[in-house]
Design a protein around this motif. Structure first.
Motif, PDB file in Angstrom:
ATOM      1  N   LEU A   2       1.447  -7.532   1.197  1.00 22.71           N
ATOM      2  CA  LEU A   2       2.534  -7.684   1.538  1.00 22.71           C
ATOM      3  C   LEU A   2       3.554  -9.084   2.355  1.00 22.71           C
ATOM      4  CD1 LEU A   2       4.833  -3.876   2.470  1.00 22.71           C
ATOM      5  CD2 LEU A   2       4.814  -5.475   0.210  1.00 22.71           C
ATOM      6  N   ASP A   3       2.258  -8.944   3.311  1.00 13.61           N
ATOM      7  CA  ASP A   3       2.310 -10.470   4.159  1.00 13.61           C
ATOM      8  C   ASP A   3       2.018 -11.553   3.708  1.00 13.61           C
ATOM      9  OD1 ASP A   3       3.498  -8.625   6.439  1.00 13.61           O
ATOM     10  OD2 ASP A   3       2.127  -8.355   7.233  1.00 13.61           O
ATOM     11  N   GLY A   4       1.220 -11.349   2.315  1.00 14.10           N
ATOM     12  CA  GLY A   4       0.692 -12.383   1.982  1.00 14.10           C
ATOM     13  C   GLY A   4      -0.437 -13.110   1.758  1.00 14.10           C
ATOM     14  N   LYS A   5      -1.507 -11.862   2.367  1.00 15.86           N
ATOM     15  CA  LYS A   5      -2.615 -12.015   2.039  1.00 15.86           C
ATOM     16  C   LYS A   5      -3.454 -11.522   0.986  1.00 15.86           C
ATOM     17  CE  LYS A   5      -3.463 -11.578   7.273  1.00 15.86           C
ATOM     18  NZ  LYS A   5      -2.123 -11.259   7.576  1.00 15.86           N
ATOM     19  N   SER A   6      -4.497 -12.290   0.944  1.00 17.53           N
ATOM     20  CA  SER A   6      -5.470 -11.945  -0.560  1.00 17.53           C
ATOM     21  C   SER A   6      -5.797 -10.764  -0.889  1.00 17.53           C
ATOM     22  CB  SER A   6      -5.778 -13.511  -1.510  1.00 17.53           C
ATOM     23  OG  SER A   6      -6.750 -13.771  -0.269  1.00 17.53           O
ATOM     24  N   ALA A   7      -6.249 -10.482  -1.504  1.00 17.61           N
ATOM     25  CA  ALA A   7      -7.920  -9.077  -1.783  1.00 17.61           C
ATOM     26  C   ALA A   7      -9.275  -9.820  -0.967  1.00 17.61           C
ATOM     27  CB  ALA A   7      -8.095  -8.703  -3.180  1.00 17.61           C
ATOM     28  N   ASP A   8      -9.140 -11.365  -0.789  1.00 19.35           N
ATOM     29  CA  ASP A   8     -10.489 -11.446  -0.143  1.00 19.35           C
ATOM     30  C   ASP A   8     -10.333 -11.552   0.606  1.00 19.35           C
ATOM     31  OD1 ASP A   8     -11.572 -11.930  -3.025  1.00 19.35           O
ATOM     32  OD2 ASP A   8     -11.121 -13.830  -3.107  1.00 19.35           O
ATOM     33  N   GLU A  41     -11.953  -9.229   4.128  1.00 17.78           N
ATOM     34  CA  GLU A  41     -12.571 -10.545   5.109  1.00 17.78           C
ATOM     35  C   GLU A  41     -12.520  -9.543   6.191  1.00 17.78           C
ATOM     36  OE1 GLU A  41     -13.437 -14.923   6.560  1.00 17.78           O
ATOM     37  OE2 GLU A  41     -12.894 -14.636   5.154  1.00 17.78           O
ATOM     38  N   LEU A  42     -11.057  -9.793   6.643  1.00 16.04           N
ATOM     39  CA  LEU A  42     -10.702  -8.864   8.559  1.00 16.04           C
ATOM     40  C   LEU A  42     -11.188  -7.125   8.384  1.00 16.04           C
ATOM     41  CD1 LEU A  42      -7.335  -9.828   7.801  1.00 16.04           C
ATOM     42  CD2 LEU A  42      -8.498 -10.988   9.841  1.00 16.04           C
ATOM     43  N   GLU A  43     -11.027  -6.845   6.945  1.00 14.93           N
ATOM     44  CA  GLU A  43     -11.363  -5.102   7.223  1.00 14.93           C
ATOM     45  C   GLU A  43     -12.834  -5.429   6.870  1.00 14.93           C
ATOM     46  OE1 GLU A  43      -8.561  -1.609   6.736  1.00 14.93           O
ATOM     47  OE2 GLU A  43      -9.165  -3.889   8.134  1.00 14.93           O
ATOM     48  N   GLY A  44     -14.088  -6.124   6.510  1.00 15.28           N
ATOM     49  CA  GLY A  44     -14.905  -6.194   6.363  1.00 15.28           C
ATOM     50  C   GLY A  44     -15.390  -5.407   5.566  1.00 15.28           C
ATOM     51  N   LEU A  45     -15.144  -5.266   4.435  1.00 12.05           N
ATOM     52  CA  LEU A  45     -15.036  -4.746   3.120  1.00 12.05           C
ATOM     53  C   LEU A  45     -15.651  -5.980   1.857  1.00 12.05           C
ATOM     54  CD1 LEU A  45     -12.583  -1.555   3.292  1.00 12.05           C
ATOM     55  CD2 LEU A  45     -14.846  -1.268   3.645  1.00 12.05           C
ATOM     56  N   SER A  46     -15.660  -5.426   1.058  1.00  9.16           N
ATOM     57  CA  SER A  46     -15.940  -6.266  -0.525  1.00  9.16           C
ATOM     58  C   SER A  46     -14.452  -5.620  -0.743  1.00  9.16           C
ATOM     59  CB  SER A  46     -17.141  -6.034  -1.080  1.00  9.16           C
ATOM     60  OG  SER A  46     -15.939  -4.443  -1.667  1.00  9.16           O
ATOM     61  N   SER A  47     -14.689  -7.487  -1.578  1.00  7.47           N
ATOM     62  CA  SER A  47     -13.215  -7.624  -2.222  1.00  7.47           C
ATOM     63  C   SER A  47     -12.965  -6.187  -2.994  1.00  7.47           C
ATOM     64  CB  SER A  47     -12.957  -8.777  -2.646  1.00  7.47           C
ATOM     65  OG  SER A  47     -13.246  -9.562  -1.924  1.00  7.47           O
ATOM     66  N   VAL A  48     -14.138  -6.385  -4.010  1.00  6.22           N
ATOM     67  CA  VAL A  48     -14.190  -4.699  -5.227  1.00  6.22           C
ATOM     68  C   VAL A  48     -13.363  -4.219  -4.356  1.00  6.22           C
ATOM     69  CG1 VAL A  48     -15.268  -3.680  -6.679  1.00  6.22           C
ATOM     70  CG2 VAL A  48     -15.572  -5.861  -6.700  1.00  6.22           C
ATOM     71  N   ALA A  49     -13.800  -3.753  -3.068  1.00  5.67           N
ATOM     72  CA  ALA A  49     -13.438  -2.043  -2.451  1.00  5.67           C
ATOM     73  C   ALA A  49     -12.319  -2.380  -1.815  1.00  5.67           C
ATOM     74  CB  ALA A  49     -13.963  -1.910  -0.967  1.00  5.67           C
ATOM     75  N   ILE A  50     -11.682  -3.626  -1.740  1.00  4.81           N
ATOM     76  CA  ILE A  50     -10.221  -3.674  -1.113  1.00  4.81           C
ATOM     77  C   ILE A  50      -9.020  -3.612  -2.456  1.00  4.81           C
ATOM     78  CG2 ILE A  50      -8.581  -5.305  -0.618  1.00  4.81           C
ATOM     79  CD1 ILE A  50      -9.934  -4.145   1.649  1.00  4.81           C
ATOM     80  N   ARG A  51      -9.939  -4.055  -3.806  1.00  5.31           N
ATOM     81  CA  ARG A  51      -8.149  -3.111  -5.868  1.00  5.31           C
ATOM     82  C   ARG A  51      -8.315  -2.622  -5.228  1.00  5.31           C
ATOM     83  NH1 ARG A  51     -11.662  -9.005  -5.568  1.00  5.31           N
ATOM     84  NH2 ARG A  51      -9.264 -10.407  -6.108  1.00  5.31           N
ATOM     85  N   LYS A  52      -9.828  -1.585  -5.130  1.00  4.81           N
ATOM     86  CA  LYS A  52     -10.204  -0.204  -5.433  1.00  4.81           C
ATOM     87  C   LYS A  52      -8.625   0.790  -5.040  1.00  4.81           C
ATOM     88  CE  LYS A  52     -14.541   0.231  -7.618  1.00  4.81           C
ATOM     89  NZ  LYS A  52     -15.759   0.908  -7.798  1.00  4.81           N
ATOM     90  N   LEU A 105       0.461  -3.216   3.780  1.00  9.90           N
ATOM     91  CA  LEU A 105       0.856  -4.125   5.097  1.00  9.90           C
ATOM     92  C   LEU A 105       0.614  -5.559   5.141  1.00  9.90           C
ATOM     93  CD1 LEU A 105       1.542  -1.465   7.430  1.00  9.90           C
ATOM     94  CD2 LEU A 105       3.690  -2.847   6.000  1.00  9.90           C
ATOM     95  N   MET A 106      -0.934  -6.112   5.025  1.00 11.59           N
ATOM     96  CA  MET A 106      -1.098  -6.668   4.509  1.00 11.59           C
ATOM     97  C   MET A 106      -1.364  -7.475   3.771  1.00 11.59           C
ATOM     98  SD  MET A 106      -5.328  -7.222   7.065  1.00 11.59           S
ATOM     99  CE  MET A 106      -6.134  -5.597   6.144  1.00 11.59           C
TER     100      MET A 106
END
Length: 530
Positions: free
Chosen positions: A30-36, A40-51, A27-28
């Motif tokens: 789709l709202d236009g937020k980047s993986a980075d 930051e919002l989820e407290g995870l690494s960008s790699v984890a979000i992309r996975k 959902l985030m």
């Protein structure tokens, strides 16, 4: 009210086995937020979000490894007939979806041959993704790596956009044709007048840039800029490119136009600023990263590499050419090459520099000739004193600003000079033109550079082989002999004496440096023949 993409995603998620965390992340996105930003919002690494995103896309039948997965999900959700259908059906739908990226004439990106530029790339990414800049220009002289950096950047951030379009302006398409080409790819509501009217087409494009997050890349923009004028002005038939840039830079939207150019367009000059959504980045040489080029070519004498890089100001195109020559002809020995000459302007480099040189207006050419003839950098006051006829300070400043916008100047400590390769090229151009004047002129009325610029016959350091000296007069003499326009040295002397007689007794305002130049050349010839 029709459901939003977010509503449709929430409806579809349970049937796809999407977890709450996966749904929240998607959902985030789709709202236009980047993986980075999501990381930051989820407290995870960008790699984890992309996975996590990759795993979630798979649940919707989007299994390809390339970019554009978010855009395919959006299209899948928009097609309500395909909701709540099995993965196999979803995949067949995706196979029929038009591509959301058109890379046009973009060159292939080869990671193994890309060196340095980390700081520049991060700055551009920050401007485009974090600061949502609408118009960004990558500037620099020929061969400095503008296109290569633009390709690498665009490939890295393509997932952040719904549509990506790359167009080269090398063949100088008319602005109307470019707009029609872009609109054929982008989704838009066509106005009745759009088929023929530039402004209507531009309004359609702006509507699309507001409704969708698009990345447009225009490469080689200098080709539609005017030669013989100050930098950044357009040929008459290309003036609507200025209108295009101004609207994209002025009007709020969610997209970005990234352009590359050897010259800074006027609209960039007028609109850019530290807090503006319009920015420009001028590329310098690679610096220490250029050693990777020499290493990849297998060159020896590593202790000499820094000097070679400095001579060509870290220009990757020039260094690749020079490294190839050193490898093929000198067995990779950099020291042997440096012993031959301070700089070597190869034909391929000359072609690039000649194109840039021919774009200069008359006053710019006068200035670069002076900078090429002087062994040291010049202040504005020193430069102004070189001209026989006084140049208004405003004209001189405008010309220097234009040369700077063309990425041709170096500015050590508030003075001006040219980098070694450019300096040698311009000096060679000057010498060729002076020799042509000597050959063809029959009176002072047919003299140009011999009037406007002084040919010094005193030696200057570092113009030929290391440790030796030369003068402009000696270089002109050598070129006159090489050209074989005259059968003997005596014929050259006779022609110079004839020209000297045509300028003697006349005021300096009428003949400039011509009399002094003839005397210096005759003195040089007498020394050589003595």
């Amino acid at each position: 009210m029709p459901p939003t993409l977010q509503d449709l995603l929430k409806q579809e998620a349970p049937a796809r086995g999407v977890s709450d965390d996966e749904l929240k992340t998607l959902l985030m996105a789709l709202d236009g937020k980047s993986a980075d930003e999501i990381a930051e919002l989820e407290g995870l690494s960008s790699v984890a979000i992309r996975k996590r995103l990759g795993k979630t896309f798979t649940k919707f039948g989007i299994t390809d490894k390339g970019p554009g997965k978010l855009q395919k999900l959006q299209l899948l959700l928009q097609n309500s007939n395909n909701l709540l259908t099995p993965v196999s059906t979803a995949k067949s739908v995706l196979d029929n979806i038009s591509p959301q990226q058109d890379w046009g004439e973009a060159p292939d990106f080869e990671p193994e041959s890309f060196y340095g530029r980390t700081e520049e790339q991060e700055k551009l990414k920050h401007w485009i993704l974090k600061e949502q800049c609408r118009l960004v220009a990558v500037l620099g002289m020929a061969g400095i790596g503008k296109t290569t950096l633009a390709v690498k950047l665009a490939r890295e951030i393509e997932d952040e956009f719904e549509y990506v379009i790359w167009r080269s302006l090398r063949n100088a398409p008319l602005p109307d044709d470019l707009l029609k080409d872009l609109l054929e790819f982008l989704p838009h509501q066509q106005n009745q007048e759009s088929a023929t009217d530039f402004n209507s087409n531009l309004s359609d494009l702006m509507d699309c840039l507001k409704a969708h997050r698009c990345l447009l890349i225009l490469d080689n923009m200098e080709t539609i800029l005017k030669s013989g004028d100050f930098a950044g002005h357009y040929e008459e038939k290309y003036k609507n490119y200025g209108v295009l840039l101004k609207r994209i830079g002025d009007e709020p939207h969610k997209s970005c136009l990234l352009l590359t150019s050897r010259e800074k367009p006027r609209e960039i000059v007028l609109l850019e600023g530290e807090t503006s959504p319009v920015r420009s980045l001028s590329l310098e040489g690679l610096g220490a990263a250029a050693k990777n080029i020499l290493q990849a070519k297998g060159l020896s004498d590593e202790n000499k590499w820094e000097r070679l890089i400095k001579l060509y100001q870290g220009n990757p195109f020039a260094l690749n050419l020079i490294a190839k020559i050193i490898q093929e002809l000198l067995g990779g020995k950099v020291a042997d090459f440096l012993d031959l000459s301070l700089t070597v302007v190869l034909k391929d480099i000359s072609v690039l520099l000649e194109d840039q040189f021919n774009r200069l207006n008359p006053l710019e050419k006068q200035i670069v000739y002076w900078l090429a003839l002087e062994p040291v950098s010049l202040s504005i006051a020193q430069l102004q004193n070189k001209f026989i006829l006084s140049i208004p300070p405003s004209d001189l400043l405008n010309a220097l600003k234009s040369l700077n916008d063309r990425s041709l100047l170096e500015k050590p400590a508030g003075t001006f000079t040219l980098q070694p390769t450019v300096k040698e090229f311009v000096r060679n151009q000057f010498i060729d033109e002076v020799c042509q004047e000597i050959k063809t002129a029959s009176s002072q009325n047919e003299l140009n550079l011999l009037k406007s610029h002084l040919l010094n016959n005193s030696p200057t350091q570092g113009d030929t082989k290391e440790g030796k000296t030369s003068s402009i007069c000696s270089l002109v003499k050598e070129k006159l002999y090489m050209r074989r326009d005259f059968k003997t040295g005596s014929e050259i002397v006779e022609q110079l004496k004839k020209l000297l007689a045509s300028v003697q007794g006349k005021s300096k305002f009428e003949v400039g440096y011509a009399e002094e130049n003839m005397q210096n050349l005759l003195e040089e010839l007498e020394i050589g023949n003595g």
